[in-house]
Scaffold this motif. Structure first.
Motif, PDB file in Angstrom:
ATOM      1  N   ASP A 106      64.821   2.037  75.207  1.00 23.08           N
ATOM      2  CA  ASP A 106      64.447   1.700  76.585  1.00 23.08           C
ATOM      3  C   ASP A 106      64.585   0.220  76.902  1.00 23.08           C
ATOM      4  O   ASP A 106      64.393  -0.188  78.047  1.00 23.08           O
ATOM      5  N   ASP A 107      64.878  -0.601  75.901  1.00 22.85           N
ATOM      6  CA  ASP A 107      64.938  -2.055  76.090  1.00 22.85           C
ATOM      7  C   ASP A 107      66.380  -2.518  76.281  1.00 22.85           C
ATOM      8  O   ASP A 107      67.261  -2.139  75.517  1.00 22.85           O
ATOM      9  N   GLN A 108      66.608  -3.353  77.278  1.00 25.92           N
ATOM     10  CA  GLN A 108      67.915  -3.976  77.436  1.00 25.92           C
ATOM     11  C   GLN A 108      68.122  -5.032  76.359  1.00 25.92           C
ATOM     12  O   GLN A 108      69.208  -5.156  75.786  1.00 25.92           O
ATOM     13  N   PRO A 165      69.293 -11.153  70.731  1.00 22.05           N
ATOM     14  CA  PRO A 165      69.273 -10.531  69.401  1.00 22.05           C
ATOM     15  C   PRO A 165      69.273 -11.512  68.237  1.00 22.05           C
ATOM     16  O   PRO A 165      68.720 -11.211  67.173  1.00 22.05           O
ATOM     17  N   HIS A 166      69.887 -12.686  68.422  1.00 24.40           N
ATOM     18  CA  HIS A 166      69.906 -13.684  67.353  1.00 24.40           C
ATOM     19  C   HIS A 166      68.786 -14.712  67.483  1.00 24.40           C
ATOM     20  O   HIS A 166      68.710 -15.652  66.696  1.00 24.40           O
ATOM     21  N   GLY A 167      67.928 -14.554  68.501  1.00 25.95           N
ATOM     22  CA  GLY A 167      66.771 -15.425  68.638  1.00 25.95           C
ATOM     23  C   GLY A 167      67.007 -16.743  69.328  1.00 25.95           C
ATOM     24  O   GLY A 167      66.098 -17.567  69.395  1.00 25.95           O
ATOM     25  N   GLY A 168      68.199 -16.948  69.879  1.00 27.66           N
ATOM     26  CA  GLY A 168      68.500 -18.236  70.492  1.00 27.66           C
ATOM     27  C   GLY A 168      67.913 -18.422  71.874  1.00 27.66           C
ATOM     28  O   GLY A 168      67.816 -19.554  72.354  1.00 27.66           O
ATOM     29  N   THR A 169      67.501 -17.345  72.527  1.00 22.40           N
ATOM     30  CA  THR A 169      66.861 -17.400  73.843  1.00 22.40           C
ATOM     31  C   THR A 169      65.596 -16.559  73.790  1.00 22.40           C
ATOM     32  O   THR A 169      65.628 -15.410  73.352  1.00 22.40           O
ATOM     33  N   ILE A 170      64.484 -17.154  74.217  1.00 20.38           N
ATOM     34  CA  ILE A 170      63.190 -16.475  74.208  1.00 20.38           C
ATOM     35  C   ILE A 170      62.615 -16.518  75.619  1.00 20.38           C
ATOM     36  O   ILE A 170      62.458 -17.600  76.202  1.00 20.38           O
ATOM     37  N   ASN A 171      62.282 -15.362  76.166  1.00 22.69           N
ATOM     38  CA  ASN A 171      61.585 -15.269  77.449  1.00 22.69           C
ATOM     39  C   ASN A 171      60.132 -14.900  77.126  1.00 22.69           C
ATOM     40  O   ASN A 171      59.811 -13.740  76.883  1.00 22.69           O
TER      41      ASN A 171
END
Length: 354
Positions: A316-318, A340-346
């Protein structure tokens, strides 16, 4: 002569992997996969094995494209594939024909076939950005020394997450003297400014790797044109050589059942975590892992808290999400959505939120 059903499936797997590589910012690996999907394979041991692959070659199955791409990158790094090296960084993205010819030269080498025997194994240290932020959130609620348990730990690099330095949305945390300093693209408020005091760390993997002897293998599975990831892994391997950890070989469900059955010292917490690993566990193992953690959670007290941190992607997750469930209480929080590689975090978890 028409391609066999197995060959068609392998070519489709390369085309699918090309799409993933392109969307995740690796045009070189995407082009390698495009060419392997489209071009005739020169007669060789590699070509024969690809055309007769007996299992599921897709990225979600046997990951055949990543096996071969890892073998090609390993050959470039070792100096064994000089023509292909002319197509890899620091050189610019090559023309299709130049890269295709270099791949053809590589495929005919019998030694390259060995890479098809080894499933890809990575240890993505960029995910430590999210994992350490989650550990900060857990420590904010339970400010006591913590024991880390990682499932699917690979080489255990992220078991050393407190040994890395971070800038998480302006919060400088972790080890400021570490050779690995991470600064993801951060959206939202910073995580809690708490202290993660690790007193013990253990990990399990079906095939744990040694950062000293298996570092080249780990490097081969990082996409060569992603310089930041290459540099991060090199720095993390340096940290790992200085700070050894205990890694066990085994099934994650068996292992976590045994670890959580061991007595927990009052005044300490336990944090179980995994990152893009649960999808590779058999359904029965997934259920047993969850049941073991929930049993332990029901027995948790304010003096013996436990947390379950999950950096995973669900149907269910984009994007992958970072979720933290903690006991006593069983509160489950969506902390962040992540690259997926952790380079962007919201970050969604807020500054505190007890």
């Amino acid at each position: 002569m028409p391609a066999s059903a197995a060959e068609q499936a392998v070519r489709a797997a390369f085309a699918e992997q090309a799409g993933w590589c392109r969307s995740l910012g690796s045009p070189l690996t995407a082009l390698v996969c495009d060419l392997l999907a489209e071009r005739p394979w020169p007669e060789s041991v590699v070509a024969r094995r690809l055309s007769e692959w007996p299992g599921d070659p897709r990225p979600s199955g046997d990951a055949v494209p990543l096996r071969l791409c890892g073998g090609l990158h390993a050959g470039v790094r070792s100096g064994a594939l000089s023509a292909l090296a002319e197509c890899y960084p620091p050189h610019v993205l090559p023309e299709r024909e130049q890269l295709g010819s270099a791949i053809d030269e590589a495929i005919v080498l019998p030694a390259l076939a060995e890479c098809l025997d080894r499933p890809p194994q990575t240890n993505e240290v960029g995910r430590a950005n999210a994992l350490f932020a989650g550990a900060l959130a857990f420590a904010d609620r339970f400010p006591v020394p913590v024991v880390l348990f990682e499932l699917g730990a690979s080489a255990g690099l992220n078991l050393r997450m407190d040994r890395f330095g971070y800038d998480l949305g302006g919060l400088r945390t972790g080890d400021p003297a570490s050779s690995l300093q991470l600064k993801p693209a951060w959206r939202g408020p910073p995580p809690p400014d708490s202290r993660v005091e690790v007193i013990e760390r253990r990990g399990v993997d079906l095939n744990p790797l040694d950062p000293v002897t298996d570092g080249d293998r780990l490097m081969a599975f990082v996409w060569a044109d992603q310089a930041d990831r290459v540099a991060q892994l090199e720095a993390a391997l340096k940290v790992a050589r200085t700070h050894p950890v205990t890694l066990d070989k085994g099934d994650a469900a068996d292992w976590i059942e045994a670890r959580l059955a061991e007595p927990q010292r009052a005044g300490t917490s336990r944090l179980v975590y995994h990152s893009i690993a649960l999808q590779y566990f058999a359904p029965e193992s997934q259920q047993r892992v969850a049941a073991a953690i929930e049993r332990s959670g029901k027995a948790a007290t304010p003096a013996t808290p436990i947390g379950w941190l999950r950096f995973e992607r669900s149907p269910d997750d984009q994007d992958p999400t970072l979720r933290l469930r903690s006991w006593p209480g069983g509160q489950d929080r969506l902390l962040a959505t992540c690259h997926p590689h952790g380079g962007t975090i919201n970050w969604l978890g807020g500054a505190r939120g007890r």
